[in-house]
Write a protein that holds these residues in place. Structure first.
Motif, short mmCIF file in Angstrom:
data_model
loop_
_atom_site.label_atom_id
_atom_site.label_comp_id
_atom_site.label_asym_id
_atom_site.label_seq_id
_atom_site.Cartn_x
_atom_site.Cartn_y
_atom_site.Cartn_z
N TYR A 52 0.83 -1.20 0.00
CA TYR A 52 0.00 0.00 0.00
C TYR A 52 0.87 1.25 0.00
CZ TYR A 52 -3.95 -3.05 0.88
OH TYR A 52 -4.91 -4.03 0.75
N PHE A 53 0.36 2.30 -0.69
CA PHE A 53 1.12 3.54 -0.82
C PHE A 53 0.19 4.74 -0.73
CE2 PHE A 53 3.10 0.18 -3.31
CZ PHE A 53 4.39 0.18 -2.82
N MET A 54 0.74 5.84 -0.20
CA MET A 54 -0.03 7.08 -0.14
C MET A 54 -0.02 7.78 -1.50
SD MET A 54 0.92 8.60 3.65
CE MET A 54 2.63 8.03 3.70
N HIS A 87 8.07 3.20 -9.94
CA HIS A 87 8.86 2.15 -10.59
C HIS A 87 8.17 0.80 -10.73
CE1 HIS A 87 12.08 5.02 -10.40
NE2 HIS A 87 12.03 5.06 -9.08
N PHE A 88 6.93 0.67 -10.30
CA PHE A 88 6.21 -0.58 -10.49
C PHE A 88 4.71 -0.29 -10.57
CE2 PHE A 88 6.03 -0.15 -5.94
CZ PHE A 88 7.36 0.09 -5.56
N PRO A 89 3.95 -1.15 -11.27
CA PRO A 89 2.53 -0.89 -11.51
C PRO A 89 1.71 -0.93 -10.22
CG PRO A 89 3.12 -3.08 -12.24
CD PRO A 89 4.40 -2.40 -11.90
N SER A 90 0.70 -0.09 -10.15
CA SER A 90 -0.18 -0.06 -9.00
C SER A 90 -1.57 0.36 -9.46
CB SER A 90 0.34 0.91 -7.94
OG SER A 90 0.35 2.24 -8.46
N HIS A 91 -2.53 0.22 -8.56
CA HIS A 91 -3.91 0.58 -8.85
C HIS A 91 -4.44 1.45 -7.73
CE1 HIS A 91 -4.14 -2.59 -11.98
NE2 HIS A 91 -3.42 -3.30 -11.12
N LYS A 92 -5.36 2.33 -8.07
CA LYS A 92 -6.11 3.02 -7.02
C LYS A 92 -6.88 1.95 -6.24
CE LYS A 92 -7.36 7.02 -6.71
NZ LYS A 92 -7.01 8.19 -5.81
N ILE A 93 -6.85 2.03 -4.94
CA ILE A 93 -7.53 1.03 -4.12
C ILE A 93 -9.01 0.97 -4.47
CG2 ILE A 93 -8.20 0.40 -1.76
CD1 ILE A 93 -5.55 1.67 -0.82
N TYR A 101 -3.12 3.80 -3.02
CA TYR A 101 -2.70 2.89 -4.09
C TYR A 101 -2.28 1.55 -3.53
CZ TYR A 101 -2.66 7.01 -7.09
OH TYR A 101 -3.03 8.13 -7.80
N VAL A 102 -2.47 0.51 -4.32
CA VAL A 102 -2.05 -0.83 -3.92
C VAL A 102 -1.34 -1.49 -5.09
CG1 VAL A 102 -4.28 -1.87 -4.55
CG2 VAL A 102 -2.79 -3.02 -2.88
N CYS A 103 -0.30 -2.23 -4.77
CA CYS A 103 0.46 -2.98 -5.77
C CYS A 103 0.49 -4.44 -5.35
CB CYS A 103 1.88 -2.43 -5.87
SG CYS A 103 2.98 -3.44 -6.89
N VAL A 104 0.09 -5.32 -6.25
CA VAL A 104 0.13 -6.76 -5.99
C VAL A 104 1.42 -7.30 -6.61
CG1 VAL A 104 -1.04 -8.97 -6.25
CG2 VAL A 104 -2.38 -6.87 -6.04
#
Length: 301
Positions: A29-31, A36-42, A69-72
């Motif tokens: 999880y990110f604010m 540098h890596f793909p993420s999605h809006k939560i 944001y969340v990155c799997v």
């Protein structure tokens, strides 16, 4: 057979817990959107990805609301990142209160009672490529390398932190064996998996059948079941065996339910995780646990 706060847990259940406690993918999880890596809006993430196992492991309900944001990411992808990137991720997960993130002292506490000469070595295995300063994130690739003894001890100590009430004396549970033979094998025990909830526990008591006790029951089928079995809301201050107590929030949504075994005790499950046991609980303790919500009595009439 071992116990957690006097609730019984079998070796088989611990083995099942070991398999699902640490997912094989991380949800980071990110604010702010990482570069540098793909993420999605939560809010835009496909919610089917958030299985109950994922939610329970990463404690998604406790994550700071500042996370957007969340990155799997697989363990292999994480381990391939630069040291600086990994340190940034680990620091932010701790700051946002994600689950499976511990300080070294917290992990040592969870490993207490491990009678092994190489406890420090086991801790180092858990830290491999997944620690920064004194912060450690548990990853499947490392979890699978520590001994079963360490896994089970961590799980038992971790589960202990979820439970407020100690199990009652065995004689109390045994006193209900004749009246509730279908529920008795589940009293003061743990589920092998996440999912079984309070509504399924109550439904099983109403039906005198545990066919669905391991299910995650939804509210609408539960309320329909009450109606079909002639349970209706009544205004009363009396306490009666086989009553169903239901707690509602301010929006009049069902948040919990329990089944009264007698005027003193109830059959209860505080949540849908594997760390919430099916329990025989004193009614006053039950009231205290759910005191922030409005309780309504449903009685068979």
């Amino acid at each position: 057979m071992q116990t957690i706060k006097k609730y019984t847990i079998s070796q088989e259940t611990l083995e099942k817990w070991s398999l699902i406690f640490v997912p094989d993918r991380d949800f980071f999880y990110f604010m702010s959107k990482p570069d540098h890596f793909p993420s999605h809006k939560i809010t835009e993430m496909n919610q089917t990805a958030f299985t109950l196992d994922v939610r329970t492991s990463f404690l998604t309900w406790s994550i700071n609301k500042k996370a957007e944001y969340v990155c799997v990411m697989s363990n292999e992808e994480f381990q391939a990142l630069s040291t600086l990137e990994k340190e940034m991720i680990i620091t932010e997960q701790k700051a946002l209160n994600r689950g499976l993130v511990f300080t070294e002292d917290e992990l040592k506490g969870l490993m207490k009672n491990v009678n092994l000469p190489d406890t420090d070595n086991q801790l180092e295995i858990l830290k491999q490529g997944a620690s920064f300063q004194d912060i450690v994130i548990l990853q499947k690739c490392n979890w699978n390398q520590v001994s079963k003894n360490v896994q089970h001890t961590i799980l038992m100590n971790y589960a202990d932190e979820w439970i407020e009430e100690y199990a009652l004396e065995p004689e109390i549970r045994e006193s209900y064996q004749t009246r509730y033979p279908e529920l008795y094998p589940y009293m003061d025990t743990f589920s092998e998996e996440n999912g079984p909830n309070c509504l399924a526990a109550v439904a099983s008591a109403i039906r005198s059948s545990t066919d669905d006790i391991k299910c995650w029951m939804q509210v609408e089928p539960f309320l329909q079941l009450l109606d079909e079995n002639h349970y209706h809301h009544i205004e009363t201050s009396s306490v009666q065996a086989r009553d169903v107590w239901i707690w509602f929030n301010e929006q009049d949504q069902v948040v919990h339910a329990a089944y009264l075994l007698s005027e003193e005790h109830a059959f209860n499950k505080h949540g849908q995780t594997m760390f919430n046991p099916w329990q025989v609980i004193r009614i006053n303790e039950l009231k205290k646990a759910w005191a922030n919500f409005a309780c309504k009595v449903y009685r068979k009439v």
